[in-house]
Design an enzyme around this catalytic site. Structure first.
Site, short mmCIF file in Angstrom:
data_model
loop_
_atom_site.label_atom_id
_atom_site.label_comp_id
_atom_site.label_asym_id
_atom_site.label_seq_id
_atom_site.Cartn_x
_atom_site.Cartn_y
_atom_site.Cartn_z
N LYS A 1 0.84 -1.19 0.00
CA LYS A 1 0.00 0.00 0.00
C LYS A 1 0.88 1.25 0.00
CE LYS A 1 -1.54 2.29 3.65
NZ LYS A 1 -1.48 3.67 3.17
N GLY B 1 7.57 4.52 7.96
CA GLY B 1 6.77 5.72 8.24
C GLY B 1 7.24 6.33 9.54
N SER B 2 6.35 7.07 10.18
CA SER B 2 6.74 7.79 11.39
C SER B 2 6.80 6.84 12.59
CB SER B 2 5.74 8.91 11.66
OG SER B 2 4.47 8.34 11.89
N THR B 3 7.51 7.27 13.61
CA THR B 3 7.60 6.46 14.83
C THR B 3 6.22 6.34 15.49
OG1 THR B 3 9.92 7.01 15.15
CG2 THR B 3 8.69 6.39 17.13
N THR C 1 3.25 6.24 14.07
CA THR C 1 2.46 5.20 13.37
C THR C 1 3.09 3.82 13.59
OG1 THR C 1 1.92 6.87 11.72
CG2 THR C 1 1.35 4.62 11.18
N GLY C 2 4.40 3.77 13.63
CA GLY C 2 5.09 2.50 13.87
C GLY C 2 4.62 1.84 15.16
N GLU D 1 10.73 0.64 9.84
CA GLU D 1 11.74 1.68 9.54
C GLU D 1 11.07 3.01 9.84
OE1 GLU D 1 14.78 1.35 8.91
OE2 GLU D 1 15.02 -0.70 8.17
N CYS E 1 14.24 10.54 5.69
CA CYS E 1 14.36 10.01 7.06
C CYS E 1 15.77 10.16 7.58
CB CYS E 1 13.92 8.55 7.09
SG CYS E 1 14.76 7.52 5.89
N GLU F 1 11.62 15.79 15.18
CA GLU F 1 11.96 15.55 13.78
C GLU F 1 11.13 16.52 12.94
OE1 GLU F 1 10.32 12.05 11.84
OE2 GLU F 1 12.06 11.93 10.52
P1 NAD Z 1 3.12 8.01 8.37
O1 NAD Z 1 3.54 7.16 9.52
O2 NAD Z 1 2.11 9.05 8.59
O3 NAD Z 1 2.55 7.10 7.18
C1 NAD Z 1 3.29 6.05 6.62
C2 NAD Z 1 2.34 5.07 5.97
O4 NAD Z 1 1.53 4.46 6.99
C3 NAD Z 1 1.36 5.68 4.97
O5 NAD Z 1 1.19 4.77 3.89
C4 NAD Z 1 0.08 5.80 5.78
O6 NAD Z 1 -1.08 5.78 4.97
C5 NAD Z 1 0.15 4.55 6.64
N1 NAD Z 1 -0.59 4.63 7.92
C6 NAD Z 1 -1.00 5.72 8.59
N2 NAD Z 1 -1.62 5.35 9.74
C7 NAD Z 1 -1.57 4.01 9.80
C8 NAD Z 1 -2.00 3.04 10.75
N3 NAD Z 1 -2.61 3.40 11.90
N4 NAD Z 1 -1.77 1.75 10.50
C9 NAD Z 1 -1.13 1.35 9.37
N5 NAD Z 1 -0.70 2.22 8.42
C10 NAD Z 1 -0.91 3.54 8.64
O7 NAD Z 1 4.48 8.61 7.79
P2 NAD Z 1 4.66 9.63 6.60
O8 NAD Z 1 4.26 10.98 7.11
O9 NAD Z 1 4.04 9.07 5.37
O10 NAD Z 1 6.27 9.58 6.41
C11 NAD Z 1 7.15 10.38 7.12
C12 NAD Z 1 7.81 9.60 8.25
O11 NAD Z 1 8.41 8.41 7.73
C13 NAD Z 1 8.97 10.35 8.89
O12 NAD Z 1 8.91 10.19 10.28
C14 NAD Z 1 10.21 9.69 8.33
O13 NAD Z 1 11.37 9.82 9.14
C15 NAD Z 1 9.75 8.28 8.21
N6 NAD Z 1 10.56 7.54 7.24
C16 NAD Z 1 11.40 6.59 7.70
C17 NAD Z 1 12.23 5.89 6.80
C18 NAD Z 1 13.19 4.85 7.27
O14 NAD Z 1 13.70 4.09 6.45
N7 NAD Z 1 13.46 4.74 8.56
C19 NAD Z 1 12.15 6.18 5.43
C20 NAD Z 1 11.26 7.15 5.01
C21 NAD Z 1 10.45 7.83 5.92
#
Ligand code: NAD
Length: 476
Positions: free
Chosen positions: A171, A222-224, A226-227, A244, A278, A374
Site C-alpha cells: 500500500k 513511516g513515522s515512529t 504510526t510504527g 523503519e 528520514c 523531527e
Molecule cells: P506516516 O507514519 O504518517 O505514514 C506512513 C504510511 O503508513 C502511509 O502509507 C500511511 O497511509 C500509513 N498509515 C497511517 N496510519 C496508519 C496506521 N494506523 N496503521 C497502518 N498504516 C498507517 O508517515 P509519513 O508521514 O508518510 O512519512 C514520514 C515519516 O516516515 C517520517 O517520520 C520519516 O522519518 C519516516 N521515514 C522513515 C524511513 C526509514 O527508512 N526509517 C524512510 C522514510 C520515511
C-alpha cells in the site's frame, strides 16, 4: 503504457478500479490532478487471498527464476524512467531530474537485490550429524510505504520479499499512490498473478491491513508514532514486523575541515528532497572555531537555492509534499520564531503551493522544539560545541537513532566519534548513502529490524534448523 491516466490497483494479476476514489493533489499547485482507487475491505480480502494462493507455488519457484523476474522488473523500470519521473514530480513535488534518480534507484535495487544470497547455514558438521539452518519464506507480506520516497521504498520491500519466496500486498501513501500503481501495472506480466498486489486507499486501509490475519509479516516505513500503532496491531496474532521509522539525525563537524567544501555537502544532506528524508541531517553540531563561517556559508547557499514547482527546469527544491506536513513544519517554524530564536531564511518561495523557505536556526538551545523534534521539513538547527565528549552526549540524548554523520580531515578520529554515536548508520565525510548490500536499521525508536542486504532478506524468512544424522543405524 499511459502514465497520465487510468490508475488501477493490481490484484491477483488484474488491474482493477474501486467504487470510490481519492483525489491526488499536486503539492506545487495545491490542485487535484488525478484520482486513485480507494480500496474497500473486499478489495483487501481479494488481494490477501490472491497473495496467499500465489504463495504456495511462488515459494517453490526456483530462486534463479525469481532472480530473473526481479532483473526483468529492473530493466522495465529503467525503460520507463522518464515517464515515471514526470508523474513523480506531479504527485510528490520533487524536481523531475532528481525524481528520475529515485526511479533509477528503484531499478538498481531490484537488480541489486536479485544478486543477494541467503545460503543454508551449517552450524555443525561432525562424524555423527550435520545441522543445517534453512531460511524459509513466511507467506503473504503486508507492506506499507510513506510519501517521501514512494517508489524507492516500495522496491526496498518488494524485491527482498519476492526474492525470498514470499508474496506481497503493498500500500502506498494516499498522498503519493500514482507511481506505485503504475509500477504494479508495469510488473503485471513479470510475476505470476497474486505474487505482487498493489492497493491504494484512505486512512482506513493501513489499520485494516496490519490487523488482517492473512498476513504473516508486516514491513512498514513511516513515522515512529504510526510504527507504534502498527506494532500494537501486529501483536494480536504476533505477526513478525520490520519497522523503519523516524529519525532526528545529527551531524558533527570537527574544526579541521575545509568549511566551503563541507558546507555544500551538509547543505545537500540536510535539504535534499526539501528535507523530507528520514536520514537527512536534522541537527547540525559545529565546532565553535568554525561555527560562524559554516553558518554564513550555509545561509548563503539557502539564499541562492532555487525553490519552486519541480516541473520547471532549474528548480532544485520542490514543495512540502502535503498540506498536513506543511502545517506541521509551519507550526514548528512559528514556535521557533515566537521563542525568539534567530532564524536565517533562504530564498523567497512561491506563494501558491506548499512551499517553505530553506531555513537555518542559529544556535538554538538544546531543549527547543526545533532541536528535539523531527522536523521533516526544511528547518535546520545548527548548534555550537567545544568538547567532543560533551557533544556526543548531546547527540545521543534522543529517542531516535537512525543515521548520523561526522566530518573531519582526521579519519581515525572521525571513526572513533562514529563508534560513539548511537545510530544504525554513521557516514564519515559523506551522507545520504545506502546500498542494496548494506542494512539500513534504526537504533532505539527509529525502528525494529533492518532493510537491505542479507540482514534485510533474513527479515522475510523463518530460520529452520534441520538435524541430519550421518547414519540411520539407531532406527534401522
Ligand atoms: P506516516 O507514519 O504518517 O505514514 C506512513 C504510511 O503508513 C502511509 O502509507 C500511511 O497511509 C500509513 N498509515 C497511517 N496510519 C496508519 C496506521 N494506523 N496503521 C497502518 N498504516 C498507517 O508517515 P509519513 O508521514 O508518510 O512519512 C514520514 C515519516 O516516515 C517520517 O517520520 C520519516 O522519518 C519516516 N521515514 C522513515 C524511513 C526509514 O527508512 N526509517 C524512510 C522514510 C520515511
Amino acid at each position: 503504457m499511459q502514465f497520465d491516466s487510468d490508475y488501477k490497483m493490481l490484484i491477483d494479476g488484474e488491474l482493477v478500479g474501486a467504487n470510490d476514489t481519492i483525489d491526488v493533489v499536486n503539492p506545487a499547485t495545491e490542485e487535484a490532478f488525478a484520482t486513485c482507487p480507494r480500496a474497500s475491505s473486499d478489495d483487501l480480502e481479494a488481494a490477501v487471498s490472491a497473495a496467499k494462493r500465489a504463495f504456495s507455488s511462488w515459494k517453490k519457484t526456483p530462486i534463479e527464476e525469481r532472480r530473473s523476474a526481479l532483473r526483468k522488473a529492473s530493466a522495465l523500470i529503467m525503460e520507463h524512467a522518464d515517464a515515471f519521473a514526470s508523474l513523480f514530480t506531479k504527485e510528490q513535488g520533487r524536481p523531475t531530474a532528481i525524481a528520475k534518480e529515485e526511479i533509477m534507484g528503484a531499478a538498481y535495487w531490484f537488480a541489486g537485490t536479485a544478486d543477494l544470497d541467503l545460503p543454508v547455514d551449517v552450524t555443525e558438521d561432525t562424524d555423527t550429524r550435520r545441522i543445517e539452518v534453512h531460511h524459509e519464506p513466511l507467506g503473504a507480506v503486508c507492506a506499507i510505504v510513506p510519501w517521501n520516497f514512494p517508489v524507492l521504498l516500495a522496491s526496498w520491500k518488494i524485491a527482498p520479499a519476492i526474492l525470498t519466496g514470499n508474496t506481497i500486498v503493498l500500500k502506498p501513501s494516499p498522498f503519493t499512490p500514482l507511481c506505485t500503481l503504475k509500477l504494479g501495472e508495469l510488473l503485471q506480466d513479470v510475476f505470476p498473478p497474486g505474487v505482487i498486489n498493489i492497493i491504494s486507499g484512505g486512512d482506513e486501509l493501513g489499520p485494516w491491513m496490519t490487523s488482517h490475519k492473512g498476513f504473516s509479516k508486516i514491513t512498514f516505513t513511516g513515522s515512529t508514532a504510526t510504527g507504534r500503532k502498527v506494532m500494537e496491531s501486529a501483536s494480536s496474532d504476533l505477526k513478525k514486523v520490520t519497522l523503519e521509522l523516524g529519525g532526528n539525525d545529527a551531524a558533527i563537524v570537527l574544526p579541521d575541515v575545509d568549511v566551503d567544501k563541507v558546507a555544500e555537502q551538509i547543505f545537500a544532506g540536510a535539504f535534499s528532497n526539501t528535507a523530507q528524508i528520514c536520514v537527512a541531517t536534522k541537527r547540525l553540531y559545529v565546532h565553535e572555531a568554525i561555527y560562524d563561517a559554516m553558518r554564513d556559508r550555509l545561509h548563503d547557499l539557502a539564499k541562492a537555492a532555487t525553490v519552486g514547482d519541480g516541473s520547471n527546469q532549474g528548480n532544485r527544491f520542490g514543495p512540502i509534499q502535503n498540506k498536513a506536513q506543511f502545517d506541521r513544519v509551519t507550526n514548528l517554524l512559528e514556535d521557533a520564531k515566537t521563542s525568539g530564536l534567530t532564524m536565517l531564511y533562504g530564498s523567497d518561495v512561491p506563494k501558491k503551493g506548499f512551499f517553505i523557505p530553506l531555513t537555518i536556526v542559529d544556535n538554538p538551545p538544546e531543549n527547543s522544539r526545533v532541536v528535539q523534534e523531527e522536523a521533516f521539513g526544511p528547518i535546520l538547527p545548527m548548534m555550537k560545541f567545544s568538547d567532543i565528549d560533551e557533544v556526543i552526549d548531546r547527540v545521543n540524548d534522543t529517542e531516535y537513532g537512525l543515521a548520523g554523520a561526522v566530518w573531519s580531515s582526521d579519519i581515525e578520529k572521525a571513526t572513533k566519534v562514529a563508534a560513539a554515536m548511537e545510530s544504525g548508520t554513521v557516514w564519515i565525510n559523506q551522507n545520504l548513502q545506502s546500498t542494496p548490500l548494506t542494512p539500513l536499521t534504526g537504533h532505539k525508536q527509529s525502528g525494529v529490524g533492518s532493510e537491505n542486504g542479507v540482514y534485510g532478506l533474513r527479515e522475510f524468512t523463518q530460520p529452520k534448523a534441520i538435524y541430519i544424522p550421518k547414519s540411520a543405524s539407531n532406527v534401522a
